[in-house]
Enzyme design. Structure first.
Site, PDB file in Angstrom:
ATOM      1  N   ASP A  84      70.983 -29.226 -99.397  1.00 12.14           N
ATOM      2  CA  ASP A  84      72.157 -29.799 -98.763  1.00 12.14           C
ATOM      3  C   ASP A  84      73.387 -28.974 -99.112  1.00 12.14           C
ATOM      4  O   ASP A  84      73.864 -29.016-100.244  1.00 12.14           O
ATOM      5  CB  ASP A  84      72.318 -31.252 -99.226  1.00 12.14           C
ATOM      6  CG  ASP A  84      73.416 -31.969 -98.460  1.00 12.14           C
ATOM      7  OD1 ASP A  84      74.057 -31.336 -97.596  1.00 12.14           O
ATOM      8  OD2 ASP A  84      73.637 -33.157 -98.719  1.00 12.14           O
ATOM      9  N   ASP A 297      76.716 -27.650 -92.412  1.00 16.85           N
ATOM     10  CA  ASP A 297      76.065 -28.584 -93.324  1.00 16.85           C
ATOM     11  C   ASP A 297      74.560 -28.632 -93.085  1.00 16.85           C
ATOM     12  O   ASP A 297      74.099 -29.193 -92.103  1.00 16.85           O
ATOM     13  CB  ASP A 297      76.680 -29.977 -93.140  1.00 16.85           C
ATOM     14  CG  ASP A 297      76.135 -30.980 -94.144  1.00 16.85           C
ATOM     15  OD1 ASP A 297      75.334 -30.580 -95.014  1.00 16.85           O
ATOM     16  OD2 ASP A 297      76.496 -32.157 -94.054  1.00 16.85           O
TER      17      ASP A 297
END
Ligand code: NAG
Ligand code: NAG
Ligand code: NAG
Ligand code: NAG
Ligand code: NAG
Ligand code: NAG
Ligand code: NAG
Ligand code: NAG
Ligand code: NAG
Ligand code: NAG
Length: 443
Positions: A84, A297
């Site tokens: 992440d 992201d």
């Protein structure tokens, strides 16, 4: 690396050994001292609610996530972590069952690791380096640093900040700080995932990138076979093209809605086919509260645009697909809360008809998204004899998010490089399935 750089590299080598970023790319690079670590990426469906997200930032669940295999502890335990780039703290599901029987796959057992060390709350790691956590760290009854992660569905998990040895391939990194989470407040069963935790890769002080002082990382995600690669460290791996760079945006004053730890870039426009949409520049610039930043992201699957911009894109895409694709005429159907442009495609069609590409224009670089990456088949949904496909851009207003978020689905088949030292992101189109095969066959 040729002889020239072999000389240059004594300092680099020392540095890299310190960083523990080691080499499995030798053959490929035609060198014996390349300093890149390559890890296989895999995409997998993660159950809803499995991954934490502060509710004020992203009010939705991850679905397909990218994972990498690593080891943690001494002796090493195999774990699989979701990557992440939008979060800071790495964490593992911990279960310290004191038995020595095999621990079920998705847990890390700190009790079986001799190098595991919980962090006391008096430690500067606990007092100062956790300042950007969405929920502040606290002190538990044993004077250990206590961390809380919140999930989008208002559930949370708790545990201790701790350090242990993280192994990436042949690279060994003692003293890596992470959250060892051992209590969960959630309704859904999460043990059906083979994922043990999450690897925080943003720019915050406790992220893995910061802790290991990774100067640069790159990845390439295949669109066809759920695979990919992640390279940590300097890489001169030639995947057959050159990158276009866009600068990372940094702001000096904190703003309430601006996440300073994320990989933020300057968004300048959108094209459908080659037509640049008529969107006012100021819609792409964060306002005085910081709302409206644009970030890459990997922890988010699809891409979300602020409402006014999304609507312009939606209208133009509809216009240019008129006659090619049949719109799903169902105002009540919205895919994953924010994606409301969907189409019906006869289930017996083996491929989609031609439709226009969408390009995201950044300062200095353009990201062209086309084909399967623009339309995502909603799993298991059939209308009549048709499958349902949705446009992979969503409206962030419907999520309650004040940002442009570029998720991993749109980053498929792009070589993506995050250069922390030079404050820039490089990108170019690539065939990631081929790149991955080449890398791992030789590596
Ligand atoms: C961890 O994974 C490696 C490589 O896949 C394997 O050889 C090893 O047996 C695994 N260890 C355990 C404890 O499962
Ligand atoms: C192990 O579990 C007990 C009870 O659940 C907890 O109090 C203790 O802090 C845990 N130890 C570690 C190392 O996580
Ligand atoms: C977990 O791993 C096992 C064995 O590798 C596999 O059979 C199973 O399908 C995996 N489960 C999930 C949810 O990926
Ligand atoms: C990569 O190439 C650049 C210049 O082309 C050079 O300065 C650098 O040392 C090289 N790095 C590695 C790891 O080969
Ligand atoms: C672009 O949009 C603005 C405001 O909506 C409008 O005034 C202008 O005429 C548009 N320009 C073009 C070329 O369509
Ligand atoms: C599609 O084309 C038809 C006929 O040309 C037109 O009536 C309709 O408004 C168009 N729809 C869109 C969304 O452009
Ligand atoms: C679609 O775009 C064309 C060219 O810009 C325009 O002439 C037409 O009116 C548009 N149709 C719709 C339904 O918006
Ligand atoms: C799909 O099915 C329809 C009706 O059942 C048929 O007319 C059509 O030829 C089929 N198309 C393909 C590509 O098989
Ligand atoms: C689906 O296809 C079958 C066979 O081609 C046909 O008999 C049936 O009428 C179709 N159903 C719908 C809802 O179109
Ligand atoms: C390796 C390790 O730390 N083992 C410990 C696990 O927990 C039991 C009971 O608390 C200890 O006796 C072991 O030493």
């Amino acid at each position: 690396m040729r002889p020239k750089s072999t000389q240059l590299s004594h300092t680099m080598l020392t540095t890299c050994l310190k960083l523990g970023i080691l080499l499995i790319l030798q053959t490929l690079l035609g060198t014996s001292d390349a300093k890149t670590l390559a890890l296989p990426l895999k995409s997998q469906v993660i159950p809803s609610g499995y991954l934490p997200r502060p509710p004020n930032k992203l009010r939705f669940h991850h679905k397909v996530s990218l994972t990498i295999p690593i080891t943690v502890g001494t002796p090493p335990q195999n774990v699989s972590m979701v990557i992440d780039t939008g979060s800071e703290l790495s964490w593992l599901h911990c279960n310290n069952a004191t038995t020595t029987t095999l621990i079920p796959d998705p847990f890390f057992n700190p009790n079986l690791s001799s190098s595991y060390s919980p962090i006391p709350c008096s430690s500067p790691t606990c007092t100062t380096r956790t300042r950007d956590f969405p929920i502040p760290a606290s002190c538990d009854s044993n004077n250990l640093c206590h961390a809380t992660l919140s999930y989008a569905d208002a559930s949370s998990s708790e545990g201790n900040l701790a350090s242990d040895t993280f192994g990436f391939g042949s690279s060994v990194n003692p003293g890596t700080v992470f959250g060892c989470m051992n209590s969960f407040y959630s309704t859904n069963s999460q043990t059906d995932s083979n994922t043990t935790g999450l690897m925080g890769m943003n720019l915050g002080s406790l992220s893995l990138v910061s802790q290991l002082k990774i100067p640069k990382f790159s990845y390439c995600i295949s669109g066809s076979d759920f695979s990919g690669i992640l390279l940590l460290g300097e890489s001169n791996f030639s995947w057959g093209g050159s990158l276009n760079y866009t600068p990372l945006v940094q702001i000096s004053t904190p703003l309430p809605y601006f996440d300073r730890s994320s990989y933020t870039v300057r968004f300048e426009g959108i094209k459908v086919s080659d037509k640049l949409l008529n969107i006012s520049d100021n819609l792409f610039v964060p306002d005085h509260t910081g709302a409206g930043q644009t970030m890459f992201d990997l922890g988010t699957q699809f891409t979300y645009l602020l409402g006014p911009v999304y609507n312009v894109l939606r209208d133009e895409f509809l216009n240019q697909t008129n006659g090619t694709l049949r719109v799903l005429d169902d105002p009540n159907f919205v895919f994953q809360i924010a994606m409301d442009l969907c189409y019906r495609v006869p289930a017996n069609w083996t491929e989609l008809p031609e439709f226009p590409s969408v390009s995201l224009v950044f300062e200095g670089a353009e990201m062209r998204v086309s084909g399967d990456q623009l339309l995502y088949r909603v799993p298991g949904l059939i209308r009549g004899n048709d499958s349902v496909y949705c446009f992979t851009f969503g409206n962030s207003d419907l999520l309650g998010v004040e940002a442009y978020i570029i998720g991993h689905h749109q980053q498929q088949n792009m070589w993506m490089e995050f250069d922390i030292v030079e404050h820039r992101v490089g990108l170019a189109q690539a065939r990631c399935d081929l790149v991955g095969q080449k890398l791992f066959r030789l590596g």
